[in-house]
Write an enzyme that holds these catalytic residues in place. Structure first.
Site, PDB file in Angstrom:
ATOM      1  N   TYR A  64       0.818  -1.212   0.000  1.00  0.00           N
ATOM      2  CA  TYR A  64       0.000   0.000   0.000  1.00  0.00           C
ATOM      3  C   TYR A  64       0.856   1.268   0.000  1.00  0.00           C
ATOM      4  O   TYR A  64       0.507   2.255  -0.630  1.00  0.00           O
ATOM      5  CB  TYR A  64      -0.982  -0.002   1.176  1.00  0.00           C
ATOM      6  CG  TYR A  64      -2.145  -0.926   0.919  1.00  0.00           C
ATOM      7  CD1 TYR A  64      -2.954  -0.731  -0.208  1.00  0.00           C
ATOM      8  CD2 TYR A  64      -2.425  -1.997   1.746  1.00  0.00           C
ATOM      9  CE1 TYR A  64      -4.008  -1.583  -0.485  1.00  0.00           C
ATOM     10  CE2 TYR A  64      -3.479  -2.851   1.486  1.00  0.00           C
ATOM     11  CZ  TYR A  64      -4.271  -2.644   0.370  1.00  0.00           C
ATOM     12  OH  TYR A  64      -5.311  -3.481   0.103  1.00  0.00           O
ATOM     13  N   GLU A 105      -0.373 -31.908   9.129  1.00  0.00           N
ATOM     14  CA  GLU A 105      -0.783 -31.029   8.036  1.00  0.00           C
ATOM     15  C   GLU A 105      -2.120 -30.342   8.290  1.00  0.00           C
ATOM     16  O   GLU A 105      -2.247 -29.139   8.179  1.00  0.00           O
ATOM     17  CB  GLU A 105      -0.873 -31.811   6.709  1.00  0.00           C
ATOM     18  CG  GLU A 105      -1.316 -30.924   5.551  1.00  0.00           C
ATOM     19  CD  GLU A 105      -1.486 -31.673   4.226  1.00  0.00           C
ATOM     20  OE1 GLU A 105      -1.085 -32.841   4.143  1.00  0.00           O
ATOM     21  OE2 GLU A 105      -2.006 -31.056   3.290  1.00  0.00           O
TER      22      GLU A 105
END
Lengths: 368, 691
Positions: A101, A200
């Site tokens: 930004y 996971e």
């Protein structure tokens, strides 16, 4: 590059200036400005025997200002250099998204997508041999969660060291790993475990926590949240180096999970410039393997076209060049199936902790 | 007895309404949606034909008002010549299945059942009468007639008639001349590709001289659809003349009838006076081939002899039929018509020279628009026309579509998956077939039937617009690349220099040698504009030398040279290279410098010249221009000299024009041969990119 040692401000600024200097020198000689980078594809990673991880090879590519696109990237990297220098000098830090930004004000040097700014930050790390922590840049990606009888000290916002035991001082969601896990921010204090198990999926992590697996099997559980963040991989590396505990990876049986493991154990292609700092070469793939699908008769799904493509591509990936992985990948192609961790629930909620894991760990000599 | 009479006499034996009922699928009244399109079409076609004959620029208004259930009130109004009181019953009440069987010339009316079908359909579906208002300029009042059909006697039944002043409801003004029709029929209004809106939009494209408006209302009189297509041209299509049949298109039956009805005494005069393209020499040759005595009377020719004559027709070399029976739309008007209906970036049009198939003159026109507001996904819009009438159904089975699909569009810059079907991309393609005898696959007259010659002509026209598109796309991509390079060296590079010097606290480098290294080429940018005040087209050509050496070139530019068109405001002078190509010799252009050539072209109308090609003579490539092909240039010079000599000789005999026409056609074709040469240019550009 000295691994794990944070560079001084001056060293970082000097490294960044060398990027600007390459451009300036070229122009002084009447040539288009340029930036030299290692080629970042799987064709240019080689195994470093000394470090036991995959690193970028010798292939270099030059980005020079003969095309508009690359000229823009060069200009942006100069803007980033200036921005980082300002942050270092004023003791601030920013997220990659914030930098994206902030670039709005850089005129012709502004980014058009955040991916662009992320990639360029990575480029600069590679060229300068610094890490983004040196640049005072943070990712938004949050780190992993840890549950188990291990104790860390983390420096809080007030600058005080806080001691946290990941079994007694945390709730069910565990200890949240911060983005910076370097010694200046995090210390590994104590542990009473036999191994570390990285999981996971969140569903499986929660199942193991609910079943009290961390205490029963004397381990630390880490939730990877898919492809693990850098800080996750880094803290695993430190646990392995500093506590000398085995690191086991428990994931789905599909080609994408294999890549998760490869990035933990051998280094990710994108971050091969800092593999020795992120990769835990001692990590072991516990499951689910293609053998398991057959041995435990697990509910499975057919491989999709993109799965098959990924498996094919893994066969030509040097990180999967060992005999065991080739066998697994070939077997998987042969049966044409993949399975999730949670398919173990076919035999009941406790099957994973009562039967599957003890059997798998037993093979590795980790009995409990 | 004529063909038409034979047919209608047969028809009289069954009730006309029954005939209509049985055949309404090919009369265009098979579904509720289509019926309303057909009705509008019959009325609008009549209006356009009538205005054209009376040399009036048509203004046509169509209104559709939904009534209860599936009934629609149709109102049409034009500014045409009107119909004399005595002819109204014939026009609206006689069932003639295409009223122009005899006339061999191009008309719209060939394609429909006629307005009588509308009267019939209204009567059969809703029982309503048709109101006709006709105002003839020289009469003081309009005639208002209400009529229906006597379906057994095949004629109109007038139910009321009076004369009054005709006031336009929309403007409140008295109407000076025109025709108004109002009737109620079963029908359904639907939007989309097959709608009244689309039919009128397409009609306005091929009739740029017409202003057409449409209002559609629902049951509560809310407007649900409307269109307003204003004329973009004040030029009426030229009057087409009728021609005699050509021997190559004649069938045995017709020949026998012609022989039977002939007043001629000798066969030679019969052949010469009843057919086009037959000279005395040809007539004698035909008769000798057919083993028929020249002085035999036509009425005494038997069937076997007629057969022999037909065979001989095919063996003897005949003149082509005259082409003034055709009315093409013309390149510029197609361009205008397309841009009236579609907002696009690029338009390329081709009007082929007329050709003949089986004795029928025909002419193909194609227009392609690209970019702008056109949607990039999905197939391109295909606009098919036969004799200026939109074809809206059976696209797949139409020869025009087949010719379109046979082109490898990928080569011309359109997406064409697997090289089959209609190509994809932000484009619309217009194909117009003008012919004295358009052959359709069926009586529905929505798809043009197979014909080798027509097919080849369409393909040639499509390839030509395709080349234009390719050229345009190549040019715009080159232009984009050049712009990027300019941005790079003029904006980004100086910033890199400033920023890096700032960061390092060093002096800024001299960028001139860096720029030369990055660009390493000569660039050419041409721009065509229209000077409204001076009514001239302006052309500006900028040449930048971004190489390390000085360059010297001759720049050549294509322009639309003609007897009425000339170059003006050309300060740099230069000289004529050959017809249609002007040349300027430039002084040496030093590294890092730029020069401009500017000139105007007068005698054109706006939009006539929007695209040109720039060539160069000299060493080293120019990006944005192509090296001139000297051999082709010589060919053009030769043909120019030849034409000049020929026209000098023919000047005396007075028939100069056809020769000039031909010479110009030659020239256009040889100029087009230069264009493929520009491929080299693309090659050099990619080489340059690799560096």
């Amino acid at each position: 590059m000295t691994i794990g040692r944070t560079k001084t401000k001056e060293e970082v600024i000097e490294a960044l200036h060398s990027v600007a200097a390459e451009m300036h020198d070229k122009m002084m000689k009447g040539n288009p400005p340029s930036m030299t980078l290692p080629v970042r594809t799987k064709t240019n990673i080689t195994f470093d025997n000394k470090l036991q991880v995959y690193k970028y090879g010798k292939k270099k590519s030059t980005r020079d200002a003969t095309a508009l696109g690359s000229a823009r990237v060069l200009l942006r990297s100069l803007h980033i250099t200036e921005f980082i220098q300002q942050m270092i000098e004023s003791g601030k830090s920013s997220t990659l998204r914030e930098m994206y930004y902030i670039s709005e004000g850089w005129g012709n040097g502004k980014f058009s997508t955040q991916n662009e700014s992320n990639n360029l930050a990575e480029d600069l790390e590679i060229v300068t041999k610094c890490i983004r922590e040196d640049f005072k840049l943070r990712p938004e990606e949050d780190g992993a969660r840890i549950i188990g009888n291990v104790t860390f000290e983390e420096k809080n916002r007030k600058g005080e060291w806080m001691r946290i035991n990941c079994r007694d001082d945390v709730g069910d969601s565990g200890y949240g790993v911060p983005y910076n896990v370097e010694a200046e921010k995090l210390r590994l204090i104590d542990q009473d475990i036999d191994f570390v198990m990285a999981v996971e999926t969140g569903g499986m992590f929660d199942r193991l926590v609910e079943n009290g697996f961390d205490e029963e099997a004397r381990c630390a559980l880490i939730h990877l949240k898919g492809q693990p963040a850098r800080s996750t991989r880094r803290i695993m590396k430190r646990m392995s180096d500093e506590w000398k505990k085995p690191i086991l990876v428990f994931a789905d049986c599909d080609p994408w999970s294999f890549r998760i493991f490869a990035s933990i154990a051998y280094g990710a292609i994108k971050t091969a410039h800092i593999s020795e700092y992120l990769a835990t070469s001692e990590a072991t793939y516990l499951g689910i393997t293609a053998d398991d699908i057959l041995a435990y008769d697990l509910p499975s799904d057919d491989l999709t076209k993109s799965d098959i493509g990924a498996l094919q591509s893994e066969l030509s990936d040097p990180r999967f060049s060992t005999g065991w992985w080739k066998e697994q990948i070939n077997l998987m192609q042969e049966i044409g199936k993949k399975a999730e961790q949670q398919s173990l629930a076919k035999y009941g909620l406790d099957f994973v902790t009562d039967t599957y894991l003890p059997e798998k760990l037993g093979v590795l000599g980790l009995n409990y | 007895m004529s063909n038409a009479e034979e047919i209608s006499s047969k028809q009289k034996q069954i009730a006309v309404s029954e005939f209509f009922e049985k055949n309404k699928h090919f009369l265009g009244f098979d579904s509720l949606q289509r019926s309303i399109i057909t009705a509008v079409k019959e009325s609008v076609d009549n209006s356009l034909d009538a205005c054209e004959e009376a040399r009036i620029l048509p203004t046509i208004h169509v209104e559709l008002n939904r009534q209860k259930g599936d009934t629609i009130e149709l109102i049409t109004q034009d500014n045409g010549p009107g119909i004399p009181r005595n002819s109204i019953e014939d026009v609206f009440g006689k069932f003639l299945l295409g009223s122009r069987f005899h006339a061999i010339r191009q008309t719209r009316g060939q394609q429909g059942i006629g307005i009588t079908g509308v009267v019939m359909y209204s009567q059969l579906t809703t029982g309503s009468k048709t109101n006709v208002i006709s105002k003839i300029k020289k009469e003081s009042s309009a005639v208002f007639v209400e009529l229906g059909l006597d379906t057994r006697k095949n004629r109109a039944l007038k139910t009321s008639e009076n004369r009054d002043v005709w006031i336009d409801k929309r403007t409140g003004e008295e109407i000076e001349q025109g025709l108004g029709i109002k009737t109620v029929m079963k029908g359904k209004y639907q939007k989309g590709k097959q709608s009244v809106y689309q039919y009128l939009r397409m009609t306005s494209i091929v009739n740029p001289h017409a202003s057409i408006s449409l209002i559609v209302r629902d049951k509560d009189r809310n407007i649900i659809d409307e269109g307003n297509w204003i004329r973009t041209s004040e030029r009426l299509p030229r009057i087409v003349s009728e021609i005699k049949p050509h021997p190559h298109g004649i069938h045995l039956g017709t020949l026998q009838r012609m022989l039977r009805e002939s007043e001629e005494r000798k066969m030679t005069s019969f052949l010469r006076h009843n057919f086009s393209g037959v000279s005395m020499r040809a007539a004698r040759e035909i008769l000798s081939k057919a083993k028929i005595d020249e002085s035999r009377g036509p009425r005494r020719i038997k069937a076997e002899d007629a057969q022999e004559i037909l065979l001989a027709f095919q063996q003897v070399k005949l003149l082509s039929p005259p082409m003034d029976c055709l009315s093409p739309i013309d390149d510029l008007l197609i361009k205008k018509g397309l841009s009236k209906a579609i907002d696009s970036r690029f338009a390329s049009t081709v009007t082929r020279v007329p050709s003949v198939s089986q004795g029928n003159p025909f002419q193909v026109e194609v227009g392609l628009v690209f970019g702008g507001d056109l949607s990039a996904d999905g197939p391109i819009e295909v606009l098919r026309f036969a004799n200026r009438v939109p074809l809206m159904y059976q696209q797949g089975g139409c020869l025009l579509t087949k010719a379109l699909e046979s082109i490898d569009w990928k080569r011309y810059g359109l997406d064409h998956p697997a090289g089959r079907g209609v190509p994809k991309g932000p484009a619309a393609l217009l194909i117009h077939l003008a012919s004295t005898n358009v052959q359709f696959t069926s009586e529905a007259k929505e798809a043009v039937a197979e014909n080798e010659e027509v097919y080849e002509e369409i393909r040639k026209a499509l390839l030509e617009v395709g080349r234009g598109l390719k050229n345009y796309l190549k040019k715009s991509s080159q232009r984009k690349k050049a712009q990027e390079k300019f941005e790079l060296v003029n904006i980004i590079l100086p910033e890199i220099s400033r920023k890096s010097s700032e960061i390092l606290s060093r002096d800024e480098p001299d960028l001139a040698p860096v720029i030369t290294k990055i660009m390493n080429a000569v660039f050419c940018e041409e721009k065509l504009d229209w000077d409204k005040e001076r009514q001239t087209a302006t052309c500006s050509i900028k040449i930048y030398n971004y190489t390390a050496r000085a360059r010297a070139y001759t720049i050549l530019v294509k322009w639309p040279e003609n007897t009425t068109i000339s170059i003006v405001d050309n300060e740099r002078g230069g000289r004529k290279e050959t017809r249609g190509i002007w040349a300027w010799r430039l002084d040496a252009l030093n590294p890092g410098t730029c020069t401009t050539i500017e000139f105007g072209v007068s005698g054109l109308v706006k939009g006539e010249w929007t695209d040109t090609d720039v060539f160069f003579r000299g060493n080293g490539d120019i990006i944005g221009a192509s090296k001139i092909d000297e051999t082709l240039l010589n060919e053009i010079r030769k043909s120019e000299a030849l034409d000049a000599a020929e026209s000098e000789i023919l000047n005396e005999s007075g028939s100069l024009e056809p020769l000039i026409d031909r010479a110009e056609t030659n020239e256009v074709e040889s100029l087009q041969k230069i264009i493929p040469k520009t491929n080299n240019e693309q090659l050099s550009l990619s080489e340059w990119e690799v560096e």
